[in-house]
Design a protein around this motif. Structure first.
Motif: not given
Ligand code: DC
Length: 221
Positions: A9, A147, A181, A202
């Protein structure tokens, strides 16, 4: 067969915390692959090796000695380079940004991949990073991709830094997290992405215990 749980992640999602709690619960080994990239970045910088000195980088990667010690309250891991503890320097955003730049180099990733696979041992392994489920342990039976919205991740990262006595502010941390990211997700080799067979969670509105429960349910099932 050695069971492996991969936890991938983006930065600030909390995978390090989840990984170490689950490793303790299952009594499995733990691989914090980001720490390997961070430690490498520290050694390369200390040896004044630049990002385009590929031969020297590879020589260093083949020779650097890193070891981890789990501490009793789950995290952070104590990390030693050539027997010198570097845990706090390892956790700064500056080190993370440098690690993310070195992490683009394919030949370097190949050397570090060998080190990462050495963590695969009985009774099992929890491995956290960006490419654990896609490249390093593609055959792992348990794969999770965490996430969370970027603002939430920046908040978590800032809190974590503050708990370690490192100062920062939210807009700066948000910008750092976004930049990293983008680099990790858009690089050519082993980019950040969920494996096809990963369970995507999530975590934006989930407490850590809820995330742990979902991951444990996957393993028990
Ligand atoms: O997980 P972390 O924040 O400690 O990782 C630091 C950097 O290392 C990350 O921005 C990119 C790189 N990294 C990687 O390329 N592959 C991994 N499996 C783990 C980390």
């Amino acid at each position: 067969m050695i069971p492996i749980l991969t936890l991938d992640g983006p930065s600030g999602v909390g995978k390090g915390t989840v990984a170490s709690i689950i490793a303790q619960k299952l009594d499995w080994h733990l691989l914090d692959s980001g720490a390997i990239y961070r430690a490498f970045a520290i050694v390369a910088r200390d040896n004044d090796i630049k990002i385009d000195d590929i031969d020297d980088l590879l020589k260093l990667a083949n020779n650097f000695d890193i070891s981890f010690k789990l501490n009793s309250n789950h995290e952070p891991l104590n990390v030693y380079l050539n027997n010198v503890e570097v845990s706090s320097e390892l956790r700064t955003e500056k080190t993370a940004a440098l690690a993310s730049q070195f992490a683009k180099i394919e030949s370097l990733r190949k050397v570090l991949l060998v080190k990462q696979r050495q963590f695969k041992k009985l009774p099992g392994l929890v491995a956290d990073g960006r490419d654990m489920g896609t490249v390093v342990f593609p055959d792992a039976p348990f794969k999770v991709f965490l996430t969370a919205e970027v603002e939430e991740r920046a908040k978590r990262r800032l809190k974590q830094l503050q708990e370690r006595g490192i100062t920062g502010n939210i807009s700066h941390t948000l910008a750092e997290v976004q930049k990293r990211d983008e680099r990790d997700a858009n690089r050519q080799h082993s980019p950040l992405r969920p494996a096809k067979d990963a369970l995507v969670i999530d975590t934006t509105n989930l407490a850590i215990n809820e995330v742990i429960a979902k991951v444990m349910a996957l393993i028990k099932a």
